[in-house]
Design a protein around this motif. Structure first.
Motif, short mmCIF file in Angstrom:
data_model
loop_
_atom_site.label_atom_id
_atom_site.label_comp_id
_atom_site.label_asym_id
_atom_site.label_seq_id
_atom_site.Cartn_x
_atom_site.Cartn_y
_atom_site.Cartn_z
N ALA A 78 -7.46 -6.18 18.33
CA ALA A 78 -7.96 -5.82 16.99
C ALA A 78 -6.78 -5.71 16.04
N ILE A 79 -7.09 -5.85 14.76
CA ILE A 79 -6.11 -5.67 13.69
C ILE A 79 -6.62 -4.58 12.77
N HIS A 80 -5.77 -3.62 12.47
CA HIS A 80 -6.12 -2.56 11.52
C HIS A 80 -5.19 -2.68 10.31
N ILE A 81 -5.78 -2.94 9.15
CA ILE A 81 -5.02 -3.05 7.90
C ILE A 81 -5.14 -1.72 7.16
N THR A 82 -4.00 -1.12 6.86
CA THR A 82 -3.99 0.22 6.27
C THR A 82 -3.50 0.21 4.83
N THR A 83 -3.74 1.31 4.14
CA THR A 83 -3.13 1.55 2.85
C THR A 83 -1.61 1.60 3.00
N SER A 84 -0.90 1.25 1.95
CA SER A 84 0.56 1.22 1.99
C SER A 84 1.15 2.51 2.56
N ARG A 85 2.12 2.36 3.43
CA ARG A 85 2.79 3.53 4.02
C ARG A 85 3.50 4.37 2.97
N ASP A 86 3.81 3.78 1.82
CA ASP A 86 4.49 4.52 0.76
C ASP A 86 3.54 5.39 -0.05
N ASP A 109 0.55 -2.92 7.55
CA ASP A 109 0.67 -2.22 6.27
C ASP A 109 0.30 -3.20 5.17
N SER A 110 -0.74 -2.91 4.42
CA SER A 110 -1.20 -3.82 3.37
C SER A 110 -0.24 -3.90 2.19
N ARG A 111 0.63 -2.89 2.05
CA ARG A 111 1.53 -2.73 0.91
C ARG A 111 0.77 -2.48 -0.39
N TYR A 112 -0.52 -2.28 -0.28
CA TYR A 112 -1.37 -2.04 -1.45
C TYR A 112 -2.36 -0.93 -1.12
N ALA A 113 -3.36 -0.79 -1.97
CA ALA A 113 -4.42 0.20 -1.77
C ALA A 113 -5.70 -0.34 -2.37
N SER A 114 -6.79 0.39 -2.13
CA SER A 114 -8.07 0.10 -2.76
C SER A 114 -8.50 -1.35 -2.48
N TYR A 115 -9.01 -2.04 -3.48
CA TYR A 115 -9.56 -3.38 -3.23
C TYR A 115 -8.49 -4.41 -2.93
#
Length: 275
Positions: A78-86, A109-115
């Motif tokens: 599986a792959i889990h894409i998360t909100t940016s660690r920062d 780490d998506s390096r982003y957030a939200s949509y």
């Protein structure tokens, strides 16, 4: 495919793509809510009335392990894409839990957030359906992140003040002058992209910035106009303004309670390579 629940995907998008979400909690006023428990407008009203910031918190270790194990009952990996660690601690918490599962869960780490996170998850789910393996998807996500633009204009400065982004004096003067900051979320950081006074100027500056960014990218792009609670009219006007880009129209997409609590009423755009 998994993503933080703050990815702001609609129930229809989640159902169609098969993406599962890790419930992220929002703490405000001594209470705890799941991201989908309050509407964006309800969160906006709570923060405005109290003057207190809302803070997101990662689930506990056992919750991560529980969801991962349920997913792995029907999948080899599986792959889990998360909100940016920062921005939050969800990435670090996910990595700790995934470390106990023998490499079967890859945390990105998506390096982003939200949509901007949600759009990555949709692409990753599509690539998986097309036969890409885990490491191919992880590599493609890195390439995609480097070509994304997540830009928005904040209608009032009070929410940036409440969340400690600017001081009280700057918020007072900015509101008095009718200034709207333009903010770009890039590489996990909220960065100033300029400011404008009045909606016409905001639309002009957002469009100008989008055109400049489009010209630095190779190939066609897709542009989705986005908005938090109270920003829907601005998003509709921005969509009309951006027609001259000749980009693929991604429509208009609402953002959730988490980003609404931080930005207040806002609207903007997500630009990414078209498929």
């Amino acid at each position: 495919m998994l993503a933080d629940s703050t990815c702001d995907l609609s129930p229809e998008q989640l159902r169609f793509s098969g993406i599962q979400t890790m419930p992220i909690r929002i703490h405000h006023g001594g209470q705890e809510f799941e991201n989908s428990e309050l509407t964006p407008q309800q969160m906006l009203d709570r923060v405005r009335a109290s003057g207190q910031p809302a803070v997101t918190h990662a689930p506990n270790h056992e919750e991560y392990l529980g969801l991962y194990r349920r997913v792995l009952e029907n999948a080899d990996s599986a792959i889990h894409i998360t909100t940016s660690r920062d921005l939050t601690g969800t990435y670090a918490a996910a990595v700790r839990a995934a470390g106990e599962l023998g490499g079967r869960v890859q945390v990105v780490d998506s390096r982003y957030a939200s949509y901007a996170l949600g759009a990555q998850a949709l692409r990753a789910a599509r690539w998986a359906d097309q036969g890409a393996d885990v490491m191919q998807i992880v590599s493609r996500l890195g390439e995609l992140q480097s070509q994304m633009l997540f830009l928005f204009a904040v209608e009032r400065l009070e929410f940036l003040r409440i969340n400690g982004r600017i001081g009280p004096a700057a918020a007072f003067v900015g509101n008095l002058l009718g200034l709207n900051p333009l903010i770009e979320l890039r590489s996990g950081q909220m960065m100033s992209a300029g400011r404008a006074r009045g909606q016409k100027a905001v639309l002009r500056e957002l469009s100008k910035y989008a055109l400049e960014q489009q010209q630095t990218r190779q190939g066609p792009v897709e542009v989705t106009c986005v908005y938090t609670a109270g920003g829907d009219q601005g998003a509709a006007l921005l969509r009309q303004e951006l027609t001259y880009l000749h980009a693929r129209d991604g429509g208009i997409h609402p953002l959730g309670a988490g980003i609404t609590a931080n930005a207040g009423p806002a609207y903007g755009l997500l630009m990414m390579p078209a498929e």
